[in-house]
Design an enzyme around this catalytic site. Structure first.
Site, mmCIF file in Angstrom:
data_model
loop_
_atom_site.group_PDB
_atom_site.id
_atom_site.type_symbol
_atom_site.label_atom_id
_atom_site.label_comp_id
_atom_site.label_asym_id
_atom_site.label_seq_id
_atom_site.Cartn_x
_atom_site.Cartn_y
_atom_site.Cartn_z
ATOM 1 N N ARG A 21 4.894 -9.406 -1.242
ATOM 2 C CA ARG A 21 4.288 -10.369 -0.929
ATOM 3 C C ARG A 21 5.396 -11.776 -0.618
ATOM 4 O O ARG A 21 6.334 -11.829 -1.345
ATOM 5 C CB ARG A 21 3.377 -10.956 -1.975
ATOM 6 C CG ARG A 21 2.188 -10.364 -1.949
ATOM 7 C CD ARG A 21 1.175 -10.517 -0.715
ATOM 8 N NE ARG A 21 -0.281 -9.801 -0.976
ATOM 9 C CZ ARG A 21 -0.348 -8.405 -0.626
ATOM 10 N NH1 ARG A 21 0.575 -7.830 -0.054
ATOM 11 N NH2 ARG A 21 -1.555 -7.940 -0.917
ATOM 12 N N GLU A 40 1.510 -16.309 6.667
ATOM 13 C CA GLU A 40 1.303 -15.435 7.810
ATOM 14 C C GLU A 40 0.065 -15.875 8.435
ATOM 15 O O GLU A 40 -0.999 -16.305 7.981
ATOM 16 C CB GLU A 40 1.118 -13.962 6.931
ATOM 17 C CG GLU A 40 2.286 -13.521 6.355
ATOM 18 C CD GLU A 40 2.256 -12.124 5.540
ATOM 19 O OE1 GLU A 40 1.150 -11.639 5.639
ATOM 20 O OE2 GLU A 40 3.073 -11.892 4.633
ATOM 21 N N HIS A 73 3.495 -7.718 8.700
ATOM 22 C CA HIS A 73 2.814 -7.100 7.622
ATOM 23 C C HIS A 73 1.998 -5.959 7.973
ATOM 24 O O HIS A 73 0.839 -5.609 8.006
ATOM 25 C CB HIS A 73 1.716 -8.302 7.227
ATOM 26 C CG HIS A 73 1.169 -7.981 5.526
ATOM 27 N ND1 HIS A 73 0.862 -9.138 4.742
ATOM 28 C CD2 HIS A 73 1.043 -6.896 5.068
ATOM 29 C CE1 HIS A 73 0.486 -8.460 3.606
ATOM 30 N NE2 HIS A 73 0.639 -7.395 3.579
HETATM 31 P P1 NAP Z 1 1.906 -1.400 -9.261
HETATM 32 O O1 NAP Z 1 1.785 0.010 -9.035
HETATM 33 O O2 NAP Z 1 1.077 -2.346 -10.152
HETATM 34 O O3 NAP Z 1 3.311 -1.892 -9.489
HETATM 35 C C1 NAP Z 1 3.783 -3.306 -9.436
HETATM 36 C C2 NAP Z 1 5.169 -3.128 -10.535
HETATM 37 O O4 NAP Z 1 5.510 -4.493 -10.651
HETATM 38 C C3 NAP Z 1 4.713 -2.678 -11.806
HETATM 39 O O5 NAP Z 1 5.646 -1.447 -12.103
HETATM 40 C C4 NAP Z 1 4.740 -3.910 -12.785
HETATM 41 O O6 NAP Z 1 5.278 -3.472 -13.968
HETATM 42 C C5 NAP Z 1 5.860 -4.642 -12.007
HETATM 43 N N1 NAP Z 1 5.830 -6.205 -12.507
HETATM 44 C C6 NAP Z 1 4.830 -6.824 -12.429
HETATM 45 N N2 NAP Z 1 4.952 -7.942 -12.853
HETATM 46 C C7 NAP Z 1 6.474 -7.933 -12.916
HETATM 47 C C8 NAP Z 1 7.477 -8.813 -13.423
HETATM 48 N N3 NAP Z 1 7.278 -10.278 -13.665
HETATM 49 N N4 NAP Z 1 8.729 -8.630 -13.406
HETATM 50 C C9 NAP Z 1 8.984 -7.287 -13.137
HETATM 51 N N5 NAP Z 1 8.243 -6.408 -12.875
HETATM 52 C C10 NAP Z 1 6.980 -6.901 -12.757
HETATM 53 O O7 NAP Z 1 1.395 -1.965 -7.644
HETATM 54 P P2 NAP Z 1 1.845 -1.213 -6.345
HETATM 55 O O8 NAP Z 1 0.899 -0.409 -5.973
HETATM 56 O O9 NAP Z 1 3.311 -0.735 -6.411
HETATM 57 O O10 NAP Z 1 1.884 -2.421 -5.426
HETATM 58 C C11 NAP Z 1 2.979 -3.534 -5.449
HETATM 59 C C12 NAP Z 1 2.655 -4.773 -4.399
HETATM 60 O O11 NAP Z 1 3.010 -4.370 -3.260
HETATM 61 C C13 NAP Z 1 1.075 -5.250 -4.496
HETATM 62 O O12 NAP Z 1 0.785 -6.108 -5.398
HETATM 63 C C14 NAP Z 1 0.895 -5.811 -2.940
HETATM 64 O O13 NAP Z 1 1.270 -7.327 -3.215
HETATM 65 C C15 NAP Z 1 2.120 -5.127 -2.427
HETATM 66 N N6 NAP Z 1 1.933 -4.417 -1.085
HETATM 67 C C16 NAP Z 1 2.246 -4.687 0.045
HETATM 68 C C17 NAP Z 1 1.788 -4.092 0.989
HETATM 69 C C18 NAP Z 1 2.422 -4.330 2.486
HETATM 70 O O14 NAP Z 1 1.625 -4.256 3.553
HETATM 71 N N7 NAP Z 1 3.586 -5.024 2.648
HETATM 72 C C19 NAP Z 1 1.214 -2.987 1.054
HETATM 73 C C20 NAP Z 1 0.729 -2.644 -0.394
HETATM 74 C C21 NAP Z 1 0.919 -3.292 -1.446
HETATM 75 P P3 NAP Z 1 4.558 -2.498 -15.188
HETATM 76 O O15 NAP Z 1 4.643 -0.789 -14.577
HETATM 77 O O16 NAP Z 1 5.200 -2.546 -16.434
HETATM 78 O O17 NAP Z 1 3.024 -2.832 -15.147
#
Ligand code: NAP
Length: 325
Positions: free
Chosen positions: A237, A266, A285
């Site tokens: 993000r 955006e 995006h």
């Molecule tokens: P996810 O599986 O929940 O992964 C997020 C990771 O970040 C988790 O491993 C979490 O740790 C870690 N985390 C959370 N807060 C943190 C902090 N303060 N410091 C360090 N690590 C931290 O989510 P995901 O499915 O991979 O998606 C991640 C993000 O990508 C989404 O929230 C979204 O904003 C973004 N995204 C963007 C697009 C795009 O179109 N560009 C598409 C999809 C998603 P833990 O494992 O310990 O909980």
């Protein structure tokens, strides 16, 4: 009583039919503003919402007294006031897993396009500049064998790391809220504190969710810690990064290049220097934006909302605490 759903993102006809078989649907194929009077009228009667890209505020919830569930067509849920939804007993569903691999493909696309200057050099040909064999001025950097530093090692982070480690022989470092011993074993990944990760990585790739804790997680201090040859990738993000600090780091060459799918604002404002910088690859995006994945995400949201409104457990629930078996 027939439940009422407000859908505010484009859905396939078959998905709309699926909703209409069980509920009354107010459909807004394109919603330009949350203040649209027809939308607000529909919201006041809605039991369920399906959509994405709209900031839902507590004030909007005040105007939606019947709301039982929201199914977002996204995995990130920074557009929703989660604590407020939980306090009101409203379920919030998202779409993890179905978009992981596609978003990781986009992340790796940015790694490759920045390192090998693919967009800049494609433009070089279009401008008729290719008049002799290319030389050092057009060379890029290797990807294979380099160090990939993942800031966030969840589903998407791990999928990008897997591409790097298994496809390109990269060394993977990660900083994450919790250690991931299974990925250490699978990929030889190594956990680092953020400072060390920034210093040791050739590519720094951000995949943490946007939360109060991660807003501007990467700023002036973090860019200063990166190698001057370092390439910065943001597929998470925009607000996780202090964009002014990123622009300054690119302009004064304290980092080499950036690949960006997301921005603080955006669509990106016309006066942003980012798309005009030759060492930046900026995408609008498109992380999950393929026909297959967007269809699968919308389908997951449709399934989530129908399950929730029938009193059955949705497939992917953000605020687990609201669910009562
Ligand atoms: P996810 O599986 O929940 O992964 C997020 C990771 O970040 C988790 O491993 C979490 O740790 C870690 N985390 C959370 N807060 C943190 C902090 N303060 N410091 C360090 N690590 C931290 O989510 P995901 O499915 O991979 O998606 C991640 C993000 O990508 C989404 O929230 C979204 O904003 C973004 N995204 C963007 C697009 C795009 O179109 N560009 C598409 C999809 C998603 P833990 O494992 O310990 O909980």
């Amino acid at each position: 009583m027939t439940k009422r759903i407000v859908a505010f993102r484009r859905l396939k006809e078959a998905q709309l039919d699926q909703l209409r078989r069980e509920c009354h649907v107010d459909y807004f194929e394109r919603l330009d503003s949350a203040d649209d009077p027809d939308f607000r009228q529909a919201l006041s009667q809605a039991h369920g919402l399906v959509g994405a890209g709209l900031k839902i505020t507590p004030e909007m919830l005040d105007d939606a007294p019947h709301l039982e569930a929201i199914a977002s067509i996204s995995v990130g849920y920074d557009n929703y006031p989660v604590d407020e939804l939980t306090r009101r007993g409203i379920l919030l569903c998202n779409t993890p897993d179905v978009l992981t691999e596609t978003t990781a493909d986009t992340g790796f696309l940015l790694i490759m396009a920045t390192a090998r200057r693919a967009v800049e050099l494609a433009e070089f040909i279009k401008q008729g500049e290719w008049r002799e064999s290319i030389g050092e001025a057009q060379f890029g950097s290797d990807i294979h064998g380099k160090t990939l530093g993942m800031v966030g090692m969840g589903r998407i982070g791990a999928a990008i790391a897997r591409r790097g480690a298994l496809g390109f022989g990269m060394k993977v470092l990660y900083s994450n809220a919790s250690p991931k011993p299974a990925l250490d074993a699978e990929l030889g990944a190594e956990h680092r504190d953020m400072e060390t990760l920034l210093q040791e990585s050739d590519f720094v790739c951000v995949t943490v969710p946007l939360t109060a804790e991660t807003e501007h997680l990467i700023g002036e201090r973090e860019f200063a810690l990166m190698k001057s040859s370092g390439i910065f990738i943001n597929i998470a993000r925009g607000k996780v990064v202090d964009e002014a600090a990123l622009i300054a780091a690119l302009q004064d060459s304290s980092i080499h290049a950036a690949g960006l799918d997301v921005f603080e604002q955006e669509p990106l404002p016309n006066d942003s220097p980012l798309p005009h910088m030759s060492n930046v690859v900026a995408l609008p995006h498109i992380g999950s934006a393929t026909h297959e994945t967007r269809t699968a995400m919308a389908q997951r949201a449709v399934d989530n909302i129908l399950l929730a409104l029938k009193g059955e457990r949705p497939i992917s629930l953000v605020n687990e605490g609201v669910w009562k078996e």
